[in-house]
Each structure stands twice: as structure tokens, then as C-alpha cells.
Design an enzyme around this catalytic site. Structure first.
Site, mmCIF file in Angstrom:
data_model
loop_
_atom_site.group_PDB
_atom_site.id
_atom_site.type_symbol
_atom_site.label_atom_id
_atom_site.label_comp_id
_atom_site.label_asym_id
_atom_site.label_seq_id
_atom_site.Cartn_x
_atom_site.Cartn_y
_atom_site.Cartn_z
ATOM 1 N N ASP A 38 -22.647 -13.295 -35.263
ATOM 2 C CA ASP A 38 -22.167 -14.487 -35.975
ATOM 3 C C ASP A 38 -21.076 -14.117 -36.989
ATOM 4 O O ASP A 38 -20.471 -15.002 -37.593
ATOM 5 C CB ASP A 38 -23.326 -15.247 -36.639
ATOM 6 C CG ASP A 38 -24.037 -14.430 -37.692
ATOM 7 O OD1 ASP A 38 -23.759 -13.219 -37.818
ATOM 8 O OD2 ASP A 38 -24.898 -15.008 -38.401
ATOM 9 N N SER A 39 -20.798 -12.813 -37.134
ATOM 10 C CA SER A 39 -19.643 -12.381 -37.925
ATOM 11 C C SER A 39 -18.359 -12.974 -37.339
ATOM 12 O O SER A 39 -17.321 -12.957 -37.984
ATOM 13 C CB SER A 39 -19.561 -10.850 -37.965
ATOM 14 O OG SER A 39 -19.679 -10.308 -36.665
ATOM 15 N N GLU A 73 -31.977 -12.792 -37.524
ATOM 16 C CA GLU A 73 -31.981 -12.163 -38.851
ATOM 17 C C GLU A 73 -33.280 -12.469 -39.572
ATOM 18 O O GLU A 73 -33.673 -13.633 -39.692
ATOM 19 C CB GLU A 73 -30.801 -12.695 -39.685
ATOM 20 C CG GLU A 73 -29.542 -11.871 -39.516
ATOM 21 C CD GLU A 73 -28.432 -12.254 -40.482
ATOM 22 O OE1 GLU A 73 -27.279 -12.167 -40.064
ATOM 23 O OE2 GLU A 73 -28.712 -12.636 -41.647
ATOM 24 N N GLU A 103 -29.046 -2.994 -41.632
ATOM 25 C CA GLU A 103 -27.691 -3.048 -42.211
ATOM 26 C C GLU A 103 -27.696 -2.646 -43.683
ATOM 27 O O GLU A 103 -28.507 -3.156 -44.476
ATOM 28 C CB GLU A 103 -27.148 -4.493 -42.053
ATOM 29 C CG GLU A 103 -25.749 -4.658 -42.606
ATOM 30 C CD GLU A 103 -25.050 -5.937 -42.133
ATOM 31 O OE1 GLU A 103 -25.602 -6.658 -41.257
ATOM 32 O OE2 GLU A 103 -23.955 -6.200 -42.645
ATOM 33 N N ASP A 150 -26.170 -13.665 -31.097
ATOM 34 C CA ASP A 150 -26.742 -13.846 -32.429
ATOM 35 C C ASP A 150 -27.185 -15.291 -32.645
ATOM 36 O O ASP A 150 -26.419 -16.222 -32.349
ATOM 37 C CB ASP A 150 -25.647 -13.538 -33.467
ATOM 38 C CG ASP A 150 -26.110 -12.618 -34.563
ATOM 39 O OD1 ASP A 150 -27.313 -12.335 -34.649
ATOM 40 O OD2 ASP A 150 -25.235 -12.170 -35.341
ATOM 41 N N LYS A 204 -30.432 -12.013 -31.096
ATOM 42 C CA LYS A 204 -30.731 -11.319 -32.350
ATOM 43 C C LYS A 204 -31.083 -12.353 -33.403
ATOM 44 O O LYS A 204 -30.402 -13.378 -33.524
ATOM 45 C CB LYS A 204 -29.546 -10.467 -32.812
ATOM 46 C CG LYS A 204 -29.807 -9.777 -34.163
ATOM 47 C CD LYS A 204 -28.832 -8.651 -34.449
ATOM 48 C CE LYS A 204 -27.490 -9.088 -34.935
ATOM 49 N NZ LYS A 204 -27.499 -9.861 -36.200
HETATM 50 O O1 KIV Z 1 -22.917 -10.573 -36.819
HETATM 51 C C1 KIV Z 1 -22.741 -9.354 -36.806
HETATM 52 O O2 KIV Z 1 -21.647 -8.840 -36.598
HETATM 53 C C2 KIV Z 1 -23.886 -8.507 -37.053
HETATM 54 C C3 KIV Z 1 -23.635 -7.042 -37.162
HETATM 55 C C4 KIV Z 1 -23.098 -6.734 -38.504
HETATM 56 C C5 KIV Z 1 -24.833 -6.234 -36.853
HETATM 57 O O3 KIV Z 1 -24.974 -8.969 -37.198
#
Ligand code: KIV
Length: 262
Positions: free
Chosen positions: A42-43, A112, A179, A81, A110
Site C-alpha cells: 500500500d506504499s 498490518e 519493519e 496488501d 498481507k
Molecule cells: O507497503 C509496503 O511497501 C510495505 C513494505 C514496506 C513492507 O508494507
């Protein structure tokens, strides 16, 4: 890499390399590389859309980018994500959102944080969805953390992260991203867990490493000291853009070979 390789790689001491990826173009280049797996993180909200944080990322954005990456890197293991709050409503709504990422082509999701997600993680795993956990600095919680800071520095915080990591494993996660934590905590986590621990800013002892692609390409402004840049893409692209503009202005482009004869 297949889902079953994650555990095998950890057993064999073979480190896992993961990069974020958000589009077809870069995915098709990674497809030809030795990188083990991809995260449609989600970055992408910050890197691809210029948002201030990941809090504003939507399911629509995640689904669209996941489809593009899957098109470009069909042989890679791709993790999608779950964006902010997409897994914190009802079980039905969370399942619907997970379903969107999986049908977009992700092979795992993924999530969080572990606290409050234990039941969902078990339910997903029992339903055939591999889940990657994410602890330490959780960017979606930037508003409660008060910034992007190293986590787990005190013994109490480190113990809490280890407890949460063990819970992630017990709930059925196949791997865990950790992280921005001290190297010693990265080591403890890798030693305490049977599942692979993939670090970002967590030192060299984790079972693998993940970086944001644009960071390691030198294509995005960042200030995290854990980022190693493998090229200066920003400068290379800037030179290409300026070269094109100059050639257009001076009529060096197009030449006769680049034009259709009359
Ligand atoms: O969204 C992302 O890029 C991440 C990484 C920093 C692991 O969760």
C-alpha cells in the site's frame, strides 16, 4: 517461488528477497530477475499517487495495481496488501476485500498488525488464503505512532512485538514482515519463529529482506538509513527527459531514419 518454498527456504538458511511492485512495466522487468517475490504494497499510495501516507489507499487502488503486477510477473509469488481499515469491519466485508485482491491475482494477502486480526487471519488461512503478517513499524498506524519511528527499542516493546509475532504464527501466517526495529530484535524474531521473518530496516539476521522498489532504484525521495540504492534512476531519467526536450528544441529529433520517407 511457491508458498511451500517460504518454510523450505528458512529451513535451508536461504534468504528471501522481496521487492514492492506496483505496475506492469517494472513487474515485467522483475519477472526476468532473481528476486524471489513481490509485494503490491500500500506504499503505492505514496510512491505512485503522491499521498502523504498509506492511510488514504483504497481497495480500488490495490486491486488495480495488483492486476497490473500480475500481468507483468506471472511467474512470481505476489502478495497483495490489505489497505487501511479494509480488514477491520465485519468478517463478511473483510472477506469481500480479500476476495478482490485474490481474484485480481494475488497469491497471498498481507495484513498490518495482529491484535484484533487473529480470528480473521485463522479464518482466511482455513479458507485457503495465505496470510503474511506485518509488525514493528506499521505505516497504517502512523497517526497513533506519531510518525515513522524505530519500534521495539525498549525490552518491554520488544517483548510485546515477539508476543504478537508468535500470535501471528499461531494464527496461521506463513511469513512475517518486520519493519524498522533494532537488529537484535530482528535476530530474536527470526530465531523465535518457525515461519520466515522478512525485514525492512530490521538488520541482516532476518530470513529475508524487502525494500520499496523505487527506493532501491534511487527513484524516490526517502530519508530512511536502511535503504541501499542500487542505481540512480532519478538522475538517469532526468537526463533522458532533458535530452529529449533538447533534441526537440534543436530539431535533432526526429532524424530521417526516424521519419517516414514521402
Ligand atoms: O507497503 C509496503 O511497501 C510495505 C513494505 C514496506 C513492507 O508494507
Amino acid at each position: 517461488m511457491k508458498i511451500t518454498d517460504f518454510g523450505k527456504y528458512k529451513q535451508a538458511g536461504r534468504k528471501i528477497s522481496m521487492l514492492t511492485c506496483y505496475d506492469y512495466w517494472t513487474a515485467s522487468i522483475v519477472e526476468q530477475s532473481d528476486v524471489d517475490c513481490l509485494l503490491v504494497g500500500d506504499s503505492l499510495g505514496m510512491v505512485m499517487h503522491g499521498h502523504d501516507s498509506t492511510v488514504t489507499v483504497t481497495m480500488d487502488m490495490m486491486e488495480l495495481h495488483t492486476r497490473a503486477v500480475v500481468q507483468g510477473a506471472p511467474s512470481k509469488f505476489i502478495v497483495g496488501d490489505m489497505p487501511f481499515l479494509s480488514n477491520r469491519g465485519s468478517l463478511d466485508k473483510s472477506l469481500e476485500n480479500v476476495h478482490r485482491l485474490m481474484t485480481a491475482g494475488a497469491q497471498a494477502v498481507k495484513i498490518e498488525g495482529v491484535k484484533g486480526n487473529e480470528t480473521l487471519i485463522s479464518h482466511l488461512v482455513d479458507s485457503g488464503v495465505p496470510v503474511m503478517g506485518h509488525l514493528g513499524l506499521m505505516p497504517q498506524s502512523v497517526n497513533t505512532l506519531g510518525g515513522y519511528k524505530v519500534q521495539g527499542k525498549s525490552q518491554q516493546q520488544a517483548d510485546e512485538i515477539i508476543a504478537q509475532a508468535l500470535q501471528a504464527q499461531a494464527s496461521g501466517c506463513f511469513a512475517l514482515v518486520i519493519e524498522c526495529v533494532p537488529t537484535s530484535l530482528g535476530l530474536s524474531l527470526s530465531q523465535s519463529l518457525d515461519i520466515p521473518v522478512i525485514g525492512i530496516g530490521a538488520g541482516v539476521h532476518t530470513d529475508g529482506q524487502v525494500l520499496v522498489m523505487q527506493d532501491m532504484l534511487g527513484a524516490f525521495e526517502h530519508n530512511a538509513n536502511f535503504v541501499r540504492t542500487y542505481c540512480n534512476l532519478q538522475e538517469t531519467l532526468q537526463q533522458a527527459f532533458d535530452g529529449f526536450a533538447e533534441d526537440v528544441r534543436t530539431e535533432q529529433y526526429p532524424n530521417t531514419d526516424e521519419s517516414y520517407p514521402s
